[in-house]
Design an enzyme around this catalytic site. Structure first.
Site, PDB file in Angstrom:
ATOM      1  N   ASP A  81      -5.795  27.511 -52.608  1.00  0.00           N
ATOM      2  CA  ASP A  81      -6.568  27.019 -51.568  1.00  0.00           C
ATOM      3  C   ASP A  81      -5.706  25.896 -50.891  1.00  0.00           C
ATOM      4  O   ASP A  81      -5.726  24.857 -51.694  1.00  0.00           O
ATOM      5  CB  ASP A  81      -7.993  26.447 -52.067  1.00  0.00           C
ATOM      6  CG  ASP A  81      -8.922  26.229 -51.046  1.00  0.00           C
ATOM      7  OD1 ASP A  81      -8.494  26.203 -49.467  1.00  0.00           O
ATOM      8  OD2 ASP A  81     -10.180  26.035 -51.088  1.00  0.00           O
ATOM      9  N   ASP A  92     -19.049  11.821   9.066  1.00  0.00           N
ATOM     10  CA  ASP A  92     -20.288  12.637   9.114  1.00  0.00           C
ATOM     11  C   ASP A  92     -20.541  12.809  10.557  1.00  0.00           C
ATOM     12  O   ASP A  92     -20.041  12.012  11.411  1.00  0.00           O
ATOM     13  CB  ASP A  92     -21.310  12.092   8.414  1.00  0.00           C
ATOM     14  CG  ASP A  92     -22.527  13.173   8.290  1.00  0.00           C
ATOM     15  OD1 ASP A  92     -22.196  14.083   8.097  1.00  0.00           O
ATOM     16  OD2 ASP A  92     -23.543  12.789   8.056  1.00  0.00           O
ATOM     17  N   ASP A 115     -18.651  16.172   4.140  1.00  0.00           N
ATOM     18  CA  ASP A 115     -19.556  17.438   3.736  1.00  0.00           C
ATOM     19  C   ASP A 115     -18.984  18.694   3.652  1.00  0.00           C
ATOM     20  O   ASP A 115     -17.856  18.754   4.434  1.00  0.00           O
ATOM     21  CB  ASP A 115     -20.943  17.065   4.343  1.00  0.00           C
ATOM     22  CG  ASP A 115     -21.080  17.703   5.737  1.00  0.00           C
ATOM     23  OD1 ASP A 115     -20.035  18.171   6.198  1.00  0.00           O
ATOM     24  OD2 ASP A 115     -21.794  16.979   6.287  1.00  0.00           O
ATOM     25  N   ASP A 142      22.380   3.756 -18.765  1.00  0.00           N
ATOM     26  CA  ASP A 142      21.900   5.071 -18.053  1.00  0.00           C
ATOM     27  C   ASP A 142      21.534   5.978 -19.128  1.00  0.00           C
ATOM     28  O   ASP A 142      21.953   5.982 -20.369  1.00  0.00           O
ATOM     29  CB  ASP A 142      23.433   5.739 -17.568  1.00  0.00           C
ATOM     30  CG  ASP A 142      23.061   7.216 -17.086  1.00  0.00           C
ATOM     31  OD1 ASP A 142      22.775   7.206 -16.206  1.00  0.00           O
ATOM     32  OD2 ASP A 142      23.740   8.126 -17.914  1.00  0.00           O
ATOM     33  N   ASP A 168      17.308   7.365 -13.502  1.00  0.00           N
ATOM     34  CA  ASP A 168      17.860   7.443 -15.089  1.00  0.00           C
ATOM     35  C   ASP A 168      18.770   6.128 -15.205  1.00  0.00           C
ATOM     36  O   ASP A 168      19.330   5.795 -16.295  1.00  0.00           O
ATOM     37  CB  ASP A 168      18.768   8.357 -15.372  1.00  0.00           C
ATOM     38  CG  ASP A 168      19.743   8.615 -14.327  1.00  0.00           C
ATOM     39  OD1 ASP A 168      19.837   8.156 -13.279  1.00  0.00           O
ATOM     40  OD2 ASP A 168      20.564   9.660 -14.591  1.00  0.00           O
ATOM     41  N   ASP A 169      18.676   5.267 -14.236  1.00  0.00           N
ATOM     42  CA  ASP A 169      19.812   4.008 -14.496  1.00  0.00           C
ATOM     43  C   ASP A 169      18.625   2.693 -14.556  1.00  0.00           C
ATOM     44  O   ASP A 169      17.828   2.631 -13.985  1.00  0.00           O
ATOM     45  CB  ASP A 169      20.470   3.761 -13.132  1.00  0.00           C
ATOM     46  CG  ASP A 169      21.449   4.586 -12.803  1.00  0.00           C
ATOM     47  OD1 ASP A 169      22.054   5.198 -13.937  1.00  0.00           O
ATOM     48  OD2 ASP A 169      21.628   5.146 -11.774  1.00  0.00           O
ATOM     49  N   ASP A 175      12.839 -13.277  14.774  1.00  0.00           N
ATOM     50  CA  ASP A 175      13.493 -13.194  16.145  1.00  0.00           C
ATOM     51  C   ASP A 175      12.975 -12.064  16.931  1.00  0.00           C
ATOM     52  O   ASP A 175      12.713 -11.014  16.069  1.00  0.00           O
ATOM     53  CB  ASP A 175      14.938 -13.397  16.119  1.00  0.00           C
ATOM     54  CG  ASP A 175      15.716 -13.683  17.640  1.00  0.00           C
ATOM     55  OD1 ASP A 175      15.036 -14.714  18.284  1.00  0.00           O
ATOM     56  OD2 ASP A 175      16.278 -13.028  18.208  1.00  0.00           O
ATOM     57  N   GLU A 182       7.629 -12.579  19.936  1.00  0.00           N
ATOM     58  CA  GLU A 182       7.699 -13.322  18.751  1.00  0.00           C
ATOM     59  C   GLU A 182       6.646 -13.268  17.588  1.00  0.00           C
ATOM     60  O   GLU A 182       6.785 -13.320  16.366  1.00  0.00           O
ATOM     61  CB  GLU A 182       8.008 -14.772  19.141  1.00  0.00           C
ATOM     62  CG  GLU A 182       9.296 -14.821  20.136  1.00  0.00           C
ATOM     63  CD  GLU A 182      10.503 -15.125  19.180  1.00  0.00           C
ATOM     64  OE1 GLU A 182      10.640 -14.822  18.107  1.00  0.00           O
ATOM     65  OE2 GLU A 182      11.750 -15.000  19.754  1.00  0.00           O
TER      66      GLU A 182
END
Length: 1756
Positions: free
Chosen positions: A461, A671, A736, A1347, A1428-1429, A1611, A1653
């Site tokens: 068992d 609605d 709805d 990496d 992956d970096d 600017d 501006e």
């Protein structure tokens, strides 16, 4: 594959078994990787089939009769005629005889040294020494696929091998790669079998069936050497040969061992993936089977975690067990042990009738006091239950399985059984990974008694934690009355009589003792595998034996029925007295009633009611304690769920999470209301409302019907409005399930075109749509009230709705304490511009029927106009509504026109007081306009206001003219008179206008000349210490401080009328409003917040106050502010300007051109100042100012038609529509190679070999990462096509010279249903990287670059996706299922981001910076992640190393640059080439990358051998003539523009911010590739090539600086021509280092320079705040934020509290919002001179001198 020959080895005769293919049979470009495993199997099948058809009798065969010896014997055969192999050069079976082998002799007589063969194939010759394939048999690559894998025969098939004679023996293929060795060995073994050498092949135990002779060994060695060249052998093979180069048998033995191991793993995975269980077999047997498989896989390095195992198990459950899939699907941390507890409970319930178990199901979700765990051993693991209960105060409780007190249980103790019959089990091997050995399993030939006990045996068992036995005579050292409680799977107590030892005497003559409990109340004697594991004994169900960890077999295991048993004959009897043990009181505890039974009996009442009733004795016969309440809390009655089903409750405040999860205007509710009946056709019958979830801002739109196109028009309008006005993108719209929302048209528009998620309410759940429903109800209540109050007709109902919407948006919410407008960043509602709904008014009739007809029409005010500054007024007499400002309010107490008493008019003081300021404002403007109408001018003044609102003007009325002066009283009378007339107000309102500066003054009107005047032009305030009427020879003019255009425009402030006889020419001020003088500065904030760069009123003359001298206004409260703001500017890389000498101005009328002269647009897309006014005091610019050095002689570079570089909009351009369609079909620039380009047809042998090596490396990595399911191949016809993704190999050469191969999926054609479009693939923002680098320099951080190899393959894929293998593998009709996030899939990036994010947070102790994805930090380290970096920043290098160590535990992490040196370190980070010396400087460039990439663009570089000094020419404009070219040429040029602008954009946004204006402008012309556009693009690329060595230079901040300084320099270049917008630019600096820039067209149309501006500054504020948050998260020092602009009028508006400046609807809203942001975020607004504004390069093309001056401080 080229043919081979062995002419150099004459000793190899016709007995050699060499194989080759002639050059005629293989194409020239044959793929060297085409020989795959599937092809080898095809070859095996064809070879076997061909050989099996040829047989000979023993008389004609040379094979001896000895059945134990398979070596060929000599036979007389005719000598070969034209070579060593007759019969089409194929070696026959009889030719592989000693006559051929005798030539080899003994192995010591080998005629040549081992493995000196050339690695290259032998060149073909006229007398090939190798056999050829006959045409009837075909090549190994041309045979059909086999039905199943081949297997090798064992010793039982050796006799048949001897008797069968095969005419043709096909040699194995040549080994071409170490990776192909496992497949090649199988073909080589098949070759040996076909050569009658099957008996020498090692079996499972590593030994051959018969001994091998010397001749056979020689044959074996030579054939192995010929077909397996040494350079292609794996390392482990070479190691064996290095010891004994003739030990081929050891190689074959080890290869067979590896195959068997791979086969077992493959079979285990297949078995685990195809589990099925319905209760027909015992749960223990099923559990044992599954756990053994998992243990074997885990021991072999294939980790199966609990989550995966549970999913596989539940997927195979059926019948009564199927519901476990649904009851446990929310349990994220469920273990296999817990799942099997549920399975055991159900199984035992099914067996209840036989074993007298209670007839009710145990709830799988019940909490358990025990758990299963895997023993941490190297042997196969054993599942055991924890014998401890959660309550430590109770006695120990053990758990036993298969407990029964059935009377049918046998009690005999028989130690012997009949001999069991064994039945061989053939392991099916689909992948041909083993050699066909047959395994046997000991089973008792009894299958119909699965529940019967096997007499004389112990049941093994795996679920029991203790061993239990019924017989007492096997118990040693017994003790009575143990304090141990044992329960079965249903938690029922099992009485225990005694505890003792159970002693075994196994086959190895060793004795072993384990603890045992004695009880007669069980059905079987149970032997716990858990206790056996404690004494180093495991059950191997593969061999069906009990064994120790060293492999010693102790006893066999017998399978009887569905269980496994061990004989009791290994038990040692004891001398204990049985009555002693059995004399124990075994009283059975009282059994409680299960709650489900009571629940059903008492009419399905709830547990609380039943319990209360039992407690109060309202129900008799049993008490509360008689019921088992353990499952009452979690019990779910299916009948109750069905009969008492209700709608779910809507909890108050449940939507708060949406308000926190979404930004303003990202989540909308909508609605539709209607229809409203009995209305005229012109009136709307419906309206649609929208409500923003976060701000509660509302919109309403009228509808005449509910058709699809009507609804679609409204959605298009609202989305465009939110995008343009609030710079937000709607993400979700809740609605709805009406047909107007669920139709395909709207669904396609939302999801596919705009990426918006439609969120629908569930069926019959209108309460879930409460936001929109409540809004409609509120608006309708207001509508009815307004119509009742005003008495207006019902068809004006929507006007009441719109009026109510305007008001409701302005009312504060009791919860948030703010209005919807405030939440949206808008100013409050100006109630002075609002009239009561239905207010009686008189509207001016501008087109009466006759001159004597009344000029006024009675009407009713409805609501402010949405499209103008007027009011919507209903005219009953005309039965229409008008949009006008020409109206007068009827001031009376009555509110309804039909109740108006004209004879009893009373003055409504409240309404008059409320609108006083508004009418005063309008009247003041009207007074000013009326005065200006008397000014004579030689040009259209109104057009000047519209076209030149930026030019500073001094508006001189006749009040200051000596020839026509007006007394002050006249002005007063005119003011009163005009204020009562209905003259329409000007369209545009100057933000600087107020009552103080627009109403006439007595002092000013009575003074003939003014000595001190200040003008609020675009450049701010300038002192003019010049008499207005002085002669021109003595007059001085001022220079506008706003020199943002390509030319300087200067204007005279005064003219002498006596000498010139000219009327004074007005000079307009900013915004188009006429100012006669400078407004008085009344705002105290003006003196506190602004650094005034203009002189004070009492300052010295103008010649002593040049533009570069800073003279702040001295006030008591500005000293500290001035110091703070001056410190902001102190460290910025601004240019050094030389002092300017005073300039004498020539006669203005000699150089003044006509006012209405032709106006041109600025060059390169910028719209500069118009030259309506030339510079009065201008001087000739030097040659260097005008020189551009871009003088390439091209015909198209002419300036005859100088126009803007903007795309022409007024003319229809040929191919414009086709261009938009064509661009979509243009393929992106491909920088990679396909498989055929890199390998098959690659003529560069060295490069080809490197790509082949990269190919194998990628394949091995894919297999190592378990990217797909290798156990099964699927037929294409059986899989849904949209779940099938194409795949391919791509190859490229990296910048470091390495060759890379990548297997990718075709995500570009991936079906939308196969991925979640809401998932985001985040990468670090470039601003975050630049910020981190800047802080690293200032804080002496170490920078480490990492990496992670094959990052995406670490992320699992959730969807069911299949990929097509690459075409060159020849499996066109097969599919494989993906298990990992393959590169190229839409969801791969998001999956990897979630995976690495979770690991960094949980394992590395990092946290992600809010608002900045992929930026992680803790107290010591900052990490920037780009796919992956990884870039690590830390002051302590050991902290970086600690993170690296943690990462390496899970991922294949490479250290690109540790960054530990104190000298200059060079990095290549995300394309940036960085030189970093810690504590000193940092240089960022891309010289190497540009040197490599630009020559590949095919651009003619250096046409005249000289370098360019500027990227573009001022004054050069694009011709807007129609583009007439053919379609092919057009596509080619567009494709070329894409490549050029694409590279320029990449470089510009990385670090060349000085080029962004040119890049942005040319990018707008990709679809207009004229010759002129291409030439300008070439010039830009030429400039990039000439300046490719330029670098962005950073120096370390001063250590004395107490805080960080974050500055945005802004600017704008005003676009003052029709169809064109202004250009805005911003540059961001951190501690004086430029970290980013932006140049783009204004998203709103600006009507003045000041508006442009303000728009530029407002665009910089959000990013400035975000960067501020990032800096504070990464560095805890205080931060000072600054905004720099060269527009003083803009600064004045930002810091002013005068609400009159915000009248303009759009401009005012943006200015007010900007003012609030500046105040709320503590931003310091500073003024910077135009000549020092480095952001000027972002808005317009500049001369060389100016361009160099503004950029040489920060990039060189």
């Amino acid at each position: 594959m080229e043919s081979q020959q062995l002419s150099n080895y004459p000793h190899i005769s016709h007995g050699s078994a060499c194989a080759s293919v002639t050059s005629k049979e293989v194409h020239t470009n044959q793929d060297p990787l085409d020989v795959s495993a599937s092809k080898i199997q095809e070859y095996d099948k064809a070879s076997t089939k061909a050989n099996s058809q040829q047989t000979t009798t023993p008389a004609s065969s040379a094979v001896p009769e000895n059945p134990h010896h398979a070596s060929p014997q000599p036979a007389s055969v005719p000598p070969p005629q034209n070579g060593p192999y007759p019969q089409q050069c194929m070696m026959t079976q009889n030719q592989a005889n000693p006559s051929g082998w005798s030539f080899y002799g003994h192995p010591s007589m080998i005629p040549y040294t081992p493995y000196q063969m050339s690695p290259m194939y032998f060149p073909p010759g006229p007398q090939s020494q190798f056999p050829q394939y006959p045409s009837s048999v075909g090549t190994p690559l041309s045979t059909p696929s086999p039905e199943s894998g081949n297997t090798f025969t064992d010793s039982s098939s050796a006799d048949s091998d001897m008797t069968s004679t095969k005419k043709y023996v096909r040699p194995p293929p040549m080994l071409t790669s170490p990776n192909d060795f496992p497949n090649w060995v199988k073909t080589y073994i098949k070759f040996l079998q076909n050569s009658n050498l099957g008996g020498i092949i090692p079996t499972v135990n590593g030994k051959p069936v018969r001994p091998i002779t010397d001749d056979e060994l020689t044959f074996l060695y030579n054939t192995f050497q010929i077909f397996a060249p040494s350079q292609f052998l794996p390392t482990w093979v070479k190691d064996i040969l290095s010891v004994d180069y003739t030990d081929i048998m050891k190689i074959l033995s080890k290869s067979i061992e590896k195959m068997q191991s791979d086969t077992q793993e493959a079979n285990d995975i297949v078995t685990l993936a195809n589990l099925q269980y319905n209760g027909s077999t015992p749960a223990d047997a099923f559990e044992t089977k599954v756990t053994n498989i998992i243990d074997r896989l885990n021991n072999n390095g294939i980790h199966i975690n609990n989550k995966v195992a549970c999913q596989l198990i539940m997927r195979g459950l059926s019948g009564e067990y199927k519901f476990l899939r649904y009851t446990r699907h929310r349990h994220l941390n469920m273990t296999v042990a817990e799942l099997f507890l549920d399975i055991h409970a159900i199984y035992e319930e099914q067996q209840g009738s036989r074993n007298s178990k209670p007839n009710y199901r145990r709830n799988p979700s019940d909490e358990k006091n025990d758990s299963r765990s895997y023993t941490n051993t190297t042997k196969p693991k054993v599942i055991a239950r924890n014998p401890q209960k959660t309550n430590n105060s109770k006695s120990k409780t053990a758990r036993a399985h298969n407990v029964s007190t059935s009377n049918n249980s046998p009690s005999t103790d028989n130690d012997s059984i009949s001999k069991s019959t064994t039945e061989p089990i053939q392991l099916n091997n689909k992948h041909d990974l083993h050699l066909g050995q047959k395994l046997t399993e000991s089973t008792v030939n009894h299958t119909n008694h699965s529940d019967d006990e096997l007499p004389g045996h112990l049941l093994l068992d795996s679920g029991a934690s203790r061993t239990l036995i019924r017989s007492a005579h096997h118990i040693h050292s017994a003790s009575s009355n143990p304090d141990i409680n044992v329960v079965d799977a249903q938690k029922r107590n099992i009485p225990i009589n005694a505890i003792g030892d159970l002693q075994f005497h196994f086959q190895d003559n060793t004795k072993t003792s384990i603890k045992v409990l004695h009880t007669p109340n069980i059905a079987y004697d149970l032997l716990s595998l858990n206790e056996l594991a404690a004494v180093d004994i495991t059950a191997c169900f593969t061999k069906n034996v009990l064994e120790r960890s060293d492999g010693t077999v102790l006893a066999p295991i017998v399978k009887y029925g569905d269980f496994y048993w061990v004989s009791k004959k290994y038990l040692l009897p004891s001398n204990i007295s049985v009555p002693t043990i059995n004399n124990v009181h075994t009283s059975e505890s009282t059994r409680k009633y299960p709650y489900p039974f009571i629940h059903r009996m008492l009419a399905h009442a709830n547990a609380q009611t039943i319990r209360y009733s039992l407690k109060n004795n309202t129900i008799t016969y049993f008490n509360e304690s008689d019921v088992d309440w353990s499952s009452a809390i979690d019990y779910q009655c299916p009948d109750c769920l069905i009969g008492k089903s209700t709608k779910h409750r809507h909890i108050k405040g449940s939507r708060l999470k949406y308000q926190n999860s979404y930004e303003p205007f990202q989540y909308l509710h909508t609605d539709i209301f209607g229809p409203v009946h009995n209305l005229p056709k012109s009136a709307p019958s419906y309206f649609i409302s929208f409500t923003d979830e976060t701000t509660k801002f509302r919109w309403v739109y009228p509808l005449h019907d509910r058709r699809e196109d009507s609804i679609l028009d409204v959605f298009t309008t609202i989305l465009a409005f939110i995008k343009n006005q609030f710079q937000a993108s709607v993400l979700v719209i809740q609605m709805d399930r009406g047909s107007e929302y669920t139709n395909r048209t709207l669904h396609k528009f939302l999801e596919k075109k705009n990426g918006i998620t439609p969120c629908y309410t569930t069926t019959a759940d209108s309460r879930a749509h409460g936001v929109a429903e409540r809004l409609n109800r509120t608006l309708l209540d207001d509508c009815r009230t307004q119509l009742q109050c005003s008495g207006l007709p019902n068809h004006l109902w929507f006007s009441a709705i719109e009026f109510s919407t305007i008001v409701r948006n302005s009312l504060a919410s009791p919860k948030s304490k703010k209005s919807a407008r405030q939440h949206a960043g808008l100013a409050g509602l100006d109630i002075s511009t609002l009239l009561p709904f239905g207010q009686p008014v008189i509207v001016n009739d501008h087109n009466p029927n006759s001159k004597i007809h009344p000029r006024g029409i009675p009407g009713y005010a409805l609501h402010p106009s949405r499209n103008s500054y007027g009011y919507i007024i209903y005219l009953p007499s005309l039965k229409k509504t008008v949009d006008t400002t020409n109206y007068v309010i009827l001031q009376g107490k009555e509110s309804r026109l039909d109740q108006f008493n004209y004879d009893a008019l009373t003055f409504d003081e409240d309404l008059n007081r409320l609108t006083a300021s508004y009418h005063s404002f309008i009247a003041s403007n009207e007074i000013q306009e009326s005065n200006d109408l008397n000014i004579e001018s030689d040009h259209d003044f109104q057009s000047d206001i519209e076209l030149h609102p930026e030019q500073p003007r001094n508006v001189l009325s006749k009040a200051v003219s000596p020839t026509d002066s007006t007394p002050p009283s006249t002005h007063t009378e005119d003011s009163k008179r005009v204020s009562k007339t209905n003259i329409r107000a000007p369209r545009e309102v100057d933000p600087n206008i107020s009552e103080s500066n627009i109403l006439p003054s007595k002092k000013r009107s009575s003074t003939p000349q003014i000595s001190n005047i200040e003008s609020t032009g675009s450049g701010g305030m300038h002192k003019l210490n010049v008499p207005l009427l002085a002669p021109m020879s003595q007059s001085n003019t001022h220079e506008s401080s706003h020199a943002s255009k390509s030319k300087d425009f200067r204007h005279s402030d005064s003219y002498s009328e006596n000498e010139t006889n000219h009327t004074n020419v007005p000079i307009s001020s900013t915004g188009g409003t006429n100012n006669k003088t400078v407004p008085q500065i009344s705002d105290q904030e003006t003196e506190k917040r602004i650094i005034h760069r203009s002189p004070s009123i009492d300052a010295s003359p103008p010649e002593n106050n040049s533009s570069h001298n800073i003279v702040p206004i001295k006030t008591p409260t500005t000293v500290s502010e001035q110091n703070t703001e001056e410190s902001i500017i102190a460290d910025l890389p601004l240019p050094d300007l030389p002092p300017e000498s005073p300039t004498e101005f020539p006669d203005p009328f000699k150089e003044l051109p006509p006012i209405n002269s032709h106006q041109t647009n600025s060059s390169l897309g910028g719209i500069g100042d118009s030259n309506a006014y030339t510079t009065i005091n201008s001087k000739k610019r030097s040659l260097e100012d005008n020189e551009t050095e871009i003088k390439v002689s091209r015909d198209t570079w002419n300036t005859k038609n100088m126009r803007s570089l903007e795309p022409p909009r007024s003319k229809k351009r040929i191919h414009l529509i086709a261009a938009v369609k064509a661009v979509k079909s243009i393929k992106p620039i491909r920088t990679t190679l396909r498989y055929d380009e890199a390998i098959t047809y690659n003529k560069d042998i060295k490069e080809k070999e490197k790509y082949i090596e990269a190919y194998h490396k990628e394949v091995n990595q894919l297999l190592k990462m378990n990217t797909w399911d290798t156990d099964k191949y699927y037929d294409r016809k059986e899989i849904d096509p949209k779940r099938v993704i194409n795949s391919m190999f791509i190859f490229n050469r990296k910048r470091d010279g390495t060759h890379k191969a990548r297997f990718v999926a075709r995500g570009d054609i991936q079906h939308p249903d196969t991925y979640d479009s809401g998932m985001q693939s985040n990468t670090v923002h470039h601003y975050a990287l630049m910020t981190s680098l800047s802080l690293a320099l200032d804080n002496n951080y170490y920078i480490t670059q990492l990496d992670i190899s094959s990052a995406y393959l670490y992320a699992d894929i959730k969807e069911e996706l299949y990929i097509r293998p690459p075409p060159h593998l020849g499996m066109n009709d097969k599919l494989i299922r993906l298990k990992k996030s393959l590169y190229g899939l839409k969801q791969s990036g998001a999956n990897w981001y979630e995976t690495i994010k979770s690991y960094l947070i949980k394992q590395c102790g990092m946290e992600e910076v809010r608002g900045w994805s992929c930026v992680f930090k803790n107290s010591q380290v900052t990490i920037c992640l780009f796919v992956d970096d990884m870039i690590l920043f830390s002051k302590d290098l050991n902290a970086n190393k600690k993170i690296i160590t943690t990462l390496k535990k899970q991922y294949d992490t490479k250290i690109i640059n540790l960054g530990e040196s104190d000298n200059e370190i060079q990095y290549d980070i995300l394309g940036l080439e960085i030189k970093y010396q810690r504590g000193k400087y940092m240089k960022l460039g891309m010289e190497n990358s540009l040197t490599e990439k630009i020559p590949k663009l095919n651009v003619p570089l250096n046409p005249k051998g000289r370098k360019l000094s500027a990227p573009g020419q001022p004054g050069l404009y694009i011709d807007q003539d129609e583009l007439e070219i053919d379609e092919d040429e057009y596509k080619e040029k567009v494709h070329e523009m894409q490549k050029l602008i694409g590279l320029a954009s990449y470089v510009g946004y990385k670090f060349r911010f000085d080029l962004l204006y040119y890049i942005n402008t040319l990018a707008q012309h990709i679809l207009f590739p004229s010759r002129q556009v291409l030439d300008m693009t070439y010039e830009l690329i030429q400039f990039m090539w000439d300046t490719r060595d330029k670098q962005l230079i950073w120096h370390k901040n001063k250590p004395t600086e107490p805080d960080n300084k974050l500055v945005a320099i802004s600017d704008a270049s005003y676009g003052n021509q029709p169809y064109y917008k202004s250009q805005i630019g911003n540059i961001y600096l951190l501690n004086g280092k430029v970290i980013g820039g932006k140049s783009t067209k204004a998203s709103l149309t600006c009507t003045s320079t000041t508006e442009a501006e303000i728009h530029a500054i407002s665009e910089s504020v959000p990013l400035l705040n975000n960067l501020s948050h990032l800096v504070q998260e990464l560095n805890k020092k205080p931060i000072t934020k600054g905004l720099l602009t060269d527009s003083k009028s803009t600064i004045s508006i930002i810091i002013s509290n005068n609400e009159e400046k915000f009248r303009n609807r759009f401009f005012g809203t943006k200015a007010m919002r900007l003012r609030d942001e500046v105040s709320g975020n503590h931003l310091h607004v500073c003024y910077i001179e135009t000549k020092k504004n480095i952001a000027d390069v972002m808005t317009k093309p500049l001369p060389i001198k100016t361009f160099k001056l503004l950029t040489n401080k920060w990039i060189h």
